[in-house]
Design a protein around this motif. Structure first.
Motif, mmCIF file in Angstrom:
data_model
loop_
_atom_site.group_PDB
_atom_site.id
_atom_site.type_symbol
_atom_site.label_atom_id
_atom_site.label_comp_id
_atom_site.label_asym_id
_atom_site.label_seq_id
_atom_site.Cartn_x
_atom_site.Cartn_y
_atom_site.Cartn_z
ATOM 1 N N GLU A 39 7.415 2.155 13.145
ATOM 2 C CA GLU A 39 6.653 3.224 12.494
ATOM 3 C C GLU A 39 5.311 3.424 13.193
ATOM 4 O O GLU A 39 4.247 3.286 12.588
ATOM 5 C CB GLU A 39 6.433 2.896 11.011
ATOM 6 N N PRO A 58 2.123 4.967 14.217
ATOM 7 C CA PRO A 58 1.392 6.016 13.477
ATOM 8 C C PRO A 58 0.967 7.183 14.361
ATOM 9 O O PRO A 58 -0.199 7.351 14.695
ATOM 10 C CB PRO A 58 0.172 5.265 12.930
ATOM 11 N N PHE A 63 -0.270 12.295 11.360
ATOM 12 C CA PHE A 63 -1.439 12.096 10.501
ATOM 13 C C PHE A 63 -1.853 13.419 9.888
ATOM 14 O O PHE A 63 -1.499 14.497 10.377
ATOM 15 C CB PHE A 63 -2.609 11.495 11.300
ATOM 16 N N LEU A 86 -5.693 8.854 8.832
ATOM 17 C CA LEU A 86 -4.592 7.900 8.877
ATOM 18 C C LEU A 86 -4.495 7.130 7.567
ATOM 19 O O LEU A 86 -5.465 7.015 6.821
ATOM 20 C CB LEU A 86 -4.791 6.899 10.024
ATOM 21 N N LEU A 111 -3.029 3.631 7.453
ATOM 22 C CA LEU A 111 -2.386 2.559 8.211
ATOM 23 C C LEU A 111 -1.892 1.435 7.308
ATOM 24 O O LEU A 111 -2.599 0.996 6.397
ATOM 25 C CB LEU A 111 -3.361 1.983 9.239
#
Length: 442
Positions: free
Chosen positions: A134, A136, A139, A148, A150
């Motif tokens: 996954e 990132p 966003f 984000l 996270l």
């Protein structure tokens, strides 16, 4: 192996070393005797699949000799499978061009650096393999801010991830990470954040659906990933109708709808959202159609119905090029975009039009309002989340509802808006307000 992937260069202590992405790829080039032949040979080599096909790299390049390149000489970059010293790797087009002395096959060194690689390419080699599931790369965006959310495993690399996002997205200057939950835990859907990269400046401007919005992202709710949902519902509104937006935010439904000639009673309980909603109405010149309110949505539902009726009785209208467009006496749509808890508001529709049965069918052609309730439920392709959503509505309204067509009595249209987590999805449940609810005693 893809030769156009960056070399694996794990980040040390979360530090991004851009110099490690420099890479030289040995290729083969076909020097064209005359530049006027380039277009023909490019097409022929594309058909024979001998030309280089790689993202963000042109198959036409300057001659590797700088002197000749300065004179405008060019070459065609070839598929990595073509080798300059191995004619058995050449196709018919290349061989024919060499035989005619129109092409010359030479080695070519293609130099790539950090600027060439995309964000996903970079993150996939600097993050450890166990974090590749996954990465990132997606966003939320608000103007120059990337937002984000996270997961804990990525936090040691948060600064690095922020740097890559700024590097690879020219319009992004600030990257933030959410540090708490939005929804039922935050009355106004605002959140605490930390700045990963760039200035702590969340004063932004955005455009959506041909409208301009300005706001402080730290004080109001905005989600760029909902643009498609905003557009979908706005297109279902007809000019001259009244829409009540119960949780309007800064106006992503209300303001574009106003531009389409839809009357909107737009409400938000957050004083900051109300302030920026007022600014958006003025900025986009939709004041004749959109009216802002700053109230609790629970009490606003009835107030809006009464206020729209009163406005219609008073002859309120929009005046467009000398033409009067009257405010109708009833609301056609209610929008409730508060997915964490909007469904808990629906019992407040009881008695919405008590004593006003004459305004609706069969006395007139007017239908009772469509209610659009955004909510979260299980991510599943079967009927489980749909039945769950209907069960919630039944518990609130006391009326039987099943998944189906919103235009049919007792049925709910349930639209898949977007995935918000591996096992969680945002939905929009739409249904006609049942008569026994609309006309019940308040």
């Amino acid at each position: 192996m893809n030769v156009f992937r960056p070399v694996v260069t794990r980040a040390v202590s979360g530090v991004l070393d851009r110099s490690l992405f420099a890479k030289t790829i040995p290729l083969t080039a076909a020097i064209v005797s005359e530049n006027k032949l380039i277009s023909r040979y490019r097409k022929d080599l594309e058909k024979s699949k001998e030309i280089l096909s790689a993202e963000r790299i042109s198959a036409i390049a300057p001659h590797p000799d700088q002197t000749l390149a300065a004179q405008g000489k060019k070459c065609l970059l070839l598929n990595p499978a073509v080798k300059p010293a191995a004619p058995d790797t050449w196709g018919a087009v290349l061989k024919e061009g060499v035989d005619k002395s129109e092409l010359e096959v030479i080695p070519y060194s293609l130099n790539l650096d950090y600027e060439y690689f995309g964000a996903l390419d970079v993150l996939s080699v600097v993050l450890p393999p166990e974090l590749h599931d996954e990465i990132p790369s997606g966003f939320n965006v608000a103007g120059h801010v990337a937002h984000l959310n996270l997961r804990e495993a990525y936090l040691p690399y948060k600064k690095l991830i922020g740097e890559v996002i700024v590097d690879k997205n020219p319009h992004i200057r600030t990257v933030i990470n959410k540090v708490d939950n939005v929804g039922s835990e935050s009355e106004f859907r605002t959140f605490a954040y930390e700045v990963l990269v760039g200035p702590d400046d969340l004063d932004v401007e955005v455009r959506e659906n041909d409208c301009s919005f300005h706001f402080d992202y730290s004080k109001v709710y905005w989600n760029s990933k909902l643009e498609g949902e905003h557009t979908r519902l706005i297109r279902s509104f007809k000019p001259g109708e009244v829409v009540c937006d119960v949780m309007a935010g800064i106006g992503p439904f209300a303001v574009p709808a106003g531009k389409r000639g839809v009357f909107v009673w737009a409400n938000d309980m957050n004083p900051e959202s109300y302030r920026y909603l007022q600014e958006a109405i003025q900025r986009n010149k939709v004041g004749m159609y959109v009216r802002p309110f700053n109230e609790d949505g629970r009490t606003f539902i009835h107030k809006a119905a009464d206020s729209v009726y009163a406005a219609s009785q008073a002859g309120d209208h929009a005046l467009i090029q000398v033409k009067k467009i009257p405010v109708p006496p009833t609301i056609s749509h209610f929008v409730m975009n508060l997915p964490a808890m909007a469904y808990t508001f629906v019992h407040h529709f009881r008695g919405l039009y008590a004593g006003h049965e004459e305004l609706f069918a069969p006395s007139t052609e007017t239908k009772l309002p469509l209610i659009h309730v955004h909510c979260f439920a299980l991510k599943s392709d079967d009927e489980v989340p749909l039945l769950d959503i209907c069960e919630r509505l039944i518990n609130e309204l006391g009326v039987k509802m099943v998944p189906g067509d919103a235009e049919k009595e007792g049925e709910v249209s349930i639209y898949n808006v977007r995935d918000v987590a591996p096992a969680k999805r945002m939905w929009c449940a739409s249904f006609r307000l049942p008569r026994e609810i609309a006309f019940a005693a308040r």
